[in-house]
Structures are given as structure tokens and as C-alpha cells.
Motif scaffolding. Structure first.
Motif, PDB file in Angstrom:
ATOM      1  N   UNK A   1       0.822  -1.358   0.060  1.00 18.14           N
ATOM      2  CA  UNK A   1      -0.202  -0.113  -0.053  1.00 18.14           C
ATOM      3  C   UNK A   1       0.782   1.145  -0.100  1.00 18.14           C
ATOM      4  N   UNK A   2       0.723   2.317  -0.722  1.00 21.55           N
ATOM      5  CA  UNK A   2       1.169   3.565  -0.663  1.00 21.55           C
ATOM      6  C   UNK A   2       1.143   3.905   0.874  1.00 21.55           C
ATOM      7  N   UNK A   3       2.043   4.747   1.560  1.00 20.97           N
ATOM      8  CA  UNK A   3       1.843   4.979   2.941  1.00 20.97           C
ATOM      9  C   UNK A   3       2.276   6.334   3.026  1.00 20.97           C
ATOM     10  N   UNK A   4       1.512   7.129   4.099  1.00 13.90           N
ATOM     11  CA  UNK A   4       2.081   8.510   4.539  1.00 13.90           C
ATOM     12  C   UNK A   4       2.693   8.565   5.850  1.00 13.90           C
ATOM     13  N   UNK A   5       3.741   9.213   6.159  1.00 14.55           N
ATOM     14  CA  UNK A   5       4.440   9.571   7.339  1.00 14.55           C
ATOM     15  C   UNK A   5       4.296  10.970   7.773  1.00 14.55           C
ATOM     16  N   UNK A   6       3.709  11.144   8.998  1.00 15.45           N
ATOM     17  CA  UNK A   6       3.587  12.476   9.273  1.00 15.45           C
ATOM     18  C   UNK A   6       5.002  12.890   9.962  1.00 15.45           C
ATOM     19  N   UNK A   7       5.558  14.049   9.468  1.00 16.57           N
ATOM     20  CA  UNK A   7       6.728  14.725   9.995  1.00 16.57           C
ATOM     21  C   UNK A   7       6.475  15.937  10.813  1.00 16.57           C
ATOM     22  N   UNK A   8       6.544  15.842  12.305  1.00  9.03           N
ATOM     23  CA  UNK A   8       6.101  17.120  13.013  1.00  9.03           C
ATOM     24  C   UNK A   8       7.540  17.510  13.457  1.00  9.03           C
ATOM     25  N   UNK A   9       7.585  18.591  14.396  1.00  8.31           N
ATOM     26  CA  UNK A   9       8.636  19.287  14.996  1.00  8.31           C
ATOM     27  C   UNK A   9       9.721  18.727  15.213  1.00  8.31           C
ATOM     28  N   UNK A  10       9.568  17.406  15.869  1.00  4.30           N
ATOM     29  CA  UNK A  10      10.902  16.718  16.039  1.00  4.30           C
ATOM     30  C   UNK A  10      11.705  15.995  14.863  1.00  4.30           C
ATOM     31  N   UNK A  11      11.023  16.033  13.955  1.00  7.83           N
ATOM     32  CA  UNK A  11      11.471  15.463  12.639  1.00  7.83           C
ATOM     33  C   UNK A  11      12.914  15.973  12.154  1.00  7.83           C
ATOM     34  N   UNK A  12      14.028  15.188  11.518  1.00 10.17           N
ATOM     35  CA  UNK A  12      15.303  15.870  11.206  1.00 10.17           C
ATOM     36  C   UNK A  12      15.268  15.277   9.776  1.00 10.17           C
TER      37      UNK A  12
ATOM     38  N   UNK B   1       3.775  13.942   4.995  1.00  9.04           N
ATOM     39  CA  UNK B   1       2.652  14.769   5.401  1.00  9.04           C
ATOM     40  C   UNK B   1       3.148  15.749   6.551  1.00  9.04           C
ATOM     41  N   UNK B   2       3.415  17.000   6.426  1.00 13.80           N
ATOM     42  CA  UNK B   2       4.441  17.827   7.117  1.00 13.80           C
ATOM     43  C   UNK B   2       3.250  18.571   8.009  1.00 13.80           C
ATOM     44  N   UNK B   3       3.531  18.349   9.548  1.00 11.98           N
ATOM     45  CA  UNK B   3       2.551  19.080  10.385  1.00 11.98           C
ATOM     46  C   UNK B   3       3.373  19.898  11.597  1.00 11.98           C
ATOM     47  N   UNK B   4       4.151  20.773  10.946  1.00 13.16           N
ATOM     48  CA  UNK B   4       5.168  21.417  11.889  1.00 13.16           C
ATOM     49  C   UNK B   4       4.533  22.341  12.754  1.00 13.16           C
ATOM     50  N   UNK B   5       3.356  23.126  12.565  1.00 15.52           N
ATOM     51  CA  UNK B   5       3.075  24.226  13.146  1.00 15.52           C
ATOM     52  C   UNK B   5       3.620  25.554  12.561  1.00 15.52           C
ATOM     53  N   UNK B   6       2.839  26.464  12.700  1.00 12.72           N
ATOM     54  CA  UNK B   6       3.060  27.829  11.773  1.00 12.72           C
ATOM     55  C   UNK B   6       4.727  28.414  12.074  1.00 12.72           C
ATOM     56  N   UNK B   7       4.688  28.489  13.443  1.00 10.73           N
ATOM     57  CA  UNK B   7       6.106  29.189  13.623  1.00 10.73           C
ATOM     58  C   UNK B   7       7.059  28.396  13.455  1.00 10.73           C
ATOM     59  N   UNK B   8       7.193  27.129  13.234  1.00  9.61           N
ATOM     60  CA  UNK B   8       8.461  26.328  12.949  1.00  9.61           C
ATOM     61  C   UNK B   8       8.575  25.754  11.477  1.00  9.61           C
ATOM     62  N   UNK B   9       7.399  25.883  10.577  1.00 10.85           N
ATOM     63  CA  UNK B   9       7.639  24.990   9.588  1.00 10.85           C
ATOM     64  C   UNK B   9       8.716  25.313   8.541  1.00 10.85           C
ATOM     65  N   UNK B  10       9.016  26.525   8.459  1.00 13.30           N
ATOM     66  CA  UNK B  10      10.296  27.078   7.492  1.00 13.30           C
ATOM     67  C   UNK B  10      11.476  26.335   8.084  1.00 13.30           C
ATOM     68  N   UNK B  11      11.730  26.844   9.339  1.00 13.95           N
ATOM     69  CA  UNK B  11      13.071  26.114   9.967  1.00 13.95           C
ATOM     70  C   UNK B  11      13.269  24.756   9.948  1.00 13.95           C
ATOM     71  N   UNK B  12      12.106  23.962  10.098  1.00 11.56           N
ATOM     72  CA  UNK B  12      12.216  22.678  10.235  1.00 11.56           C
ATOM     73  C   UNK B  12      12.313  21.932   8.840  1.00 11.56           C
ATOM     74  N   UNK B  13      11.217  22.360   7.960  1.00 13.06           N
ATOM     75  CA  UNK B  13      11.141  21.777   6.663  1.00 13.06           C
ATOM     76  C   UNK B  13      12.265  21.823   5.494  1.00 13.06           C
ATOM     77  N   UNK B  14      12.862  23.303   5.372  1.00 10.86           N
ATOM     78  CA  UNK B  14      13.925  23.412   4.560  1.00 10.86           C
ATOM     79  C   UNK B  14      14.863  22.226   4.183  1.00 10.86           C
ATOM     80  N   UNK B  15      15.733  22.049   5.485  1.00 12.83           N
ATOM     81  CA  UNK B  15      16.620  20.965   5.422  1.00 12.83           C
ATOM     82  C   UNK B  15      16.077  19.658   4.973  1.00 12.83           C
ATOM     83  N   UNK B  16      15.118  19.578   5.686  1.00 11.48           N
ATOM     84  CA  UNK B  16      14.600  18.230   5.208  1.00 11.48           C
ATOM     85  C   UNK B  16      14.177  17.853   3.955  1.00 11.48           C
ATOM     86  N   UNK B  17      13.598  19.000   3.123  1.00 12.67           N
ATOM     87  CA  UNK B  17      13.384  18.780   1.734  1.00 12.67           C
ATOM     88  C   UNK B  17      14.387  18.739   1.183  1.00 12.67           C
TER      89      UNK B  17
END
Length: 411
Positions: free
Chosen positions: A256-267, A290-306
């Protein structure tokens, strides 16, 4: 053993003819190969085993050719040639497994997807949080009732009752059988809605892959491989995505295709390791983050992950869950503000575009009902005159249309 019905007198029988060739997979117990997080404290393990035996003997709820059709659409999204909309209830309730209510939810999701399709001229893969979203992870095993009594936390209708009573909160494994029957009713209505529709215009089923005594017995061997017969698409939450966990091992073991939630603790290392574990062959559409960081954290968290995932080279579907990182409590009521939701979507799209990656879509908790669970903004007084969710607040029809419109404007 008589399944718990929570007041349901009759449920539609399961038609297994379309999935008759699927065979149970003997000994499919990935929980023995990893940490099993967020499981209920079942008081009677023998009763759980009996329920697992019953589920093993039942027809799978989904078929591998349906799963393959969904995976084809997700592959297009991974390649930037389609959008994804995933939405529905935070937690389904057994009493809502009624065809009229289910059809309203399907129509709502199809309407939102149709708007996305018309605006972009792109196919839209539509996935409902439905036909199995009966289990919920919780941050605490207990909670305070309205009367001031400490009771076990509500873990979804598949585990215990929302009723704020000590006895009602005891985990009951027979509820897993009721979850199966309700999911079967909903899937039957889903399939009826497919009539005359291209596979890319259908609503597919999804839920969080959480309760191992439900998921493992429904694994089947089909013509296309071993698959989770409980759903079309499953996701693994922020609390259960550990690399040493049974949930990731379960997802690795099925097609099955699968989704993984990536929250603030994701690296970045977490994301790359998950991608390699779940999609070693780099199959487009297999993995959704599936990115679920929170509005104040999404850019700092997500950029290096992407950047790290893109450098690793395996295709990923990137979608934004702007709900789960933006909840707060107002006068004892859980809510979310549209301003925060839209701001997180805006930041998500900005990060993806800067990295030259496709912001494929949204994961929202929505309902067609005129509820007042989410608010316009954090500031000011809030009035919750119609709050029906048993867990987290949902966007009503007007609010969900506004959020989708704001996302489309960014594209």
C-alpha cells in the motif's frame, strides 16, 4: 463472542466476492520486530487474540487492484503532474456509519477536489479520512472528565467509548470487530460513488495505521503482493514513526502507498532514513510525507528536510497538514485558527517552491456539517455553539473551501 455495536442494530454484510482471491498471511506479526507504541492497555489479552483470529478469517476490506489504482495517481503527484487532497473526520464514530451521512462526506470531498481540478486543470487524488479512522494516539493515558474524575483517555471508538465514565473507558477488543463492520459499510458506499468515474476521480479510504491487533490480521496476499486489507492508504503518525517501531515495519511489509507525518521533532536524517526504509527502490507514489510542523516552525524545520530528501533522490509526495501543529485550548475547548492554518500552508508552499519541489496538496480535518469547532483567528472571543468532534476540531464546509482556495492561489 458478540461484537460491541455501540447502539448499531444492523450493518451491511461484507461482500468479499471482489477480494475472494486474497489469502491471509500466516504469522504476519511485525510487532515482534519492533517497538509497539501507542497501543491500548487491553485488560484481557486472550480476548484480543480471539478477535484477531476472527479478523483473520474475514474478507479483506480492500483489494490490491484498488490500491494499485490509487498508487498510480500518487505517482503522478510525486512527479508534479497531480494534486492530492486528503480530508475527513479527526475520529470517526460508529454511529455515523450510515449511508446518508457517508454520502454527504463523500460529496463534500469530491466537491473540494473538483474545485482544485477546475482551478489547476490537474488531476486530483482524493483520499478520505474514513472507513477505519477509529483509533487515536494520545499524549496521556488518562484525562480529567467534566465531573473532575480521572479516567482513561478516549482512544477512538475501536478501543473505548467517548462516554465520560470509568467503565466505558476500559479498552474492549470486540470494538475492533465493530470497526471492521462499520468500515465495510462505508467502503461499500465509497465504491458505489465510483460508478462512472475515472480512477483519478474516486475517493479512496485511509486511516492511521495504529492498532496492530486490527491491522495485522487483515493483511492479505493478493495477485500484486502482500497488502494491508484494512484500507487503501494508511499513514503513520508523529508518535509512532520511530525507525525501531512496529508501525514502520508494518508499512515496509505491505505494498500500500503510505504516509508519514513529519512533526517538529523530525530531522533530515529521520526523513532520509524513512524514505530508504519504506521505498528502497524509489517507486514514485509509494511514500507521502505529511508535514505538520506548526506555523511558527515549518520553514526552519522543513527546508533542510526537503533538501536532504531531494539530494537522496527517491521520489516523495509532499503534502501539508496545517491542522495538527496549530491547535490550542480556549476556555477549556480545543480549537484551531484559520489564520494559523493558512499561514502554515503559505510557508509550506514557499519552502517547496524554493527547493524546486512540488507542493502536492493538503491533509485537512473537515466536515460538511456547519460546526463551530475552528475559529477565524486566535485573537478575540470565540463561540462554540456547535462542537461535535470527539477529539480535534474540524473545518466546516465554508472554512474548508476557503482554506483550499487559499492554497490554490499560492500555486
Amino acid at each position: 463472542m458478540r461484537p460491541h455495536t455501540d447502539g448499531l442494530d444492523t450493518l451491511a454484510p461484507v461482500d468479499g466476492t471482489d477480494r475472494a482471491g486474497a489469502q491471509p498471511v500466516a504469522g504476519f506479526l511485525p510487532e515482534r520486530r519492533g517497538v509497539v507504541a501507542q497501543q491500548p492497555d487491553w485488560p484481557d489479552v486472550q480476548a484480543v487474540a480471539l478477535v484477531e483470529d476472527q479478523l483473520t478469517s474475514m474478507a479483506p476490506l480492500t483489494a490490491d487492484h484498488e490500491i494499485e489504482a490509487l498508487a498510480g495517481g500518487l505517482a503522478m503527484a510525486a512527479q508534479g503532474r497531480a494534486l492530492v487532497f486528503q480530508g475527513g473526520d479527526c475520529a470517526e464514530q460508529f454511529v455515523d456509519a450510515r449511508r446518508d451521512l457517508v454520502r454527504r462526506k463523500i460529496d463534500h470531498l469530491q466537491g473540494l477536489s473538483a474545485g482544485m481540478r477546475a482551478s489547476t486543470q490537474l488531476p486530483v487524488v482524493t483520499i478520505g479520512r474514513m472507513a477505519g479512522q477509529y483509533g487515536k494516539p494520545r499524549s496521556s493515558p488518562t484525562e480529567m472528565s467534566r465531573s473532575g474524575e480521572l479516567i482513561a483517555s478516549y482512544r477512538g471508538d475501536a478501543v473505548n467509548s467517548f462516554e465520560q465514565d470509568t467503565a466505558a473507558r476500559v479498552p474492549d477488543p470486540t470494538r475492533l470487530l465493530t470497526a471492521y463492520r462499520c468500515a465495510a459499510t462505508i467502503l461499500d458506499e465509497l465504491r458505489q460513488s465510483w460508478s462512472g468515474r475515472d480512477p483519478l476521480e474516486r475517493v479512496y479510504a485511509s486511516h492511521e495505521l495504529l492498532l496492530m491487533p486490527y491491522e495485522c490480521p487483515l493483511v492479505r496476499e493478493g495477485a500484486r503482493g502482500t497488502y494491508a486489507g484494512s484500507t487503501h492508504f494508511g499513514w503513520i503518525g508523529e508518535r509512532t514513526r520511530g525507525l525501531d517501531g512496529a508501525h514502520l515495519e508494518f508499512a515496509r511489509s505491505v505494498i500500500n502507498p503510505v504516509g508519514i507525518k513529519l512533526g517538529p521533532s523530525a530531522t533530515p536524517d529521520d526523513a532520509v532514513a524513512i524514505s530508504r526504509r519504506l521505498n528502497p527502490d524509489g517507486v514514485a507514489g509509494r511514500l507521502t510525507f505529511i508535514v505538520r510542523a506548526g506555523v511558527g516552525r515549518v520553514e526552519d524545520m522543513l527546508s533542510p528536510i526537503v533538501d536532504a530528501v531531494a539530494a537522496d533522490g527517491r521520489p516523495v509526495v509532499w503534502i501539508c497538514d496545517p491542522m495538527h501543529g496549530n491547535g490550542y485550548v480556549h476556555d477549556g475547548v480545543k480549537t484551531r485558527a484559520l489564520t494559523s492554518i493558512v499561514d502554515e500552508i503559505t510557508a509550506f508552499v514557499r519552502v517547496m517552491q524554493a527547493a524546486r519541489q512540488w507542493p502536492a496538496g493538503l491533509h485537512l480535518e473537515v466536515t460538511p456539517d456547519p460546526v463551530t469547532e475552528c475559529v477565524a483567528r486566535v485573537e478575540g472571543a470565540h463561540t462554540f455553539t456547535d462542537y461535535r468532534s470527539t477529539c480535534d476540531p474540524r473545518l466546516n464546509a465554508e472554512q474548508s473551501a476557503e482554506v483550499v482556495s487559499r492554497f490554490l492561489a499560492l500555486l
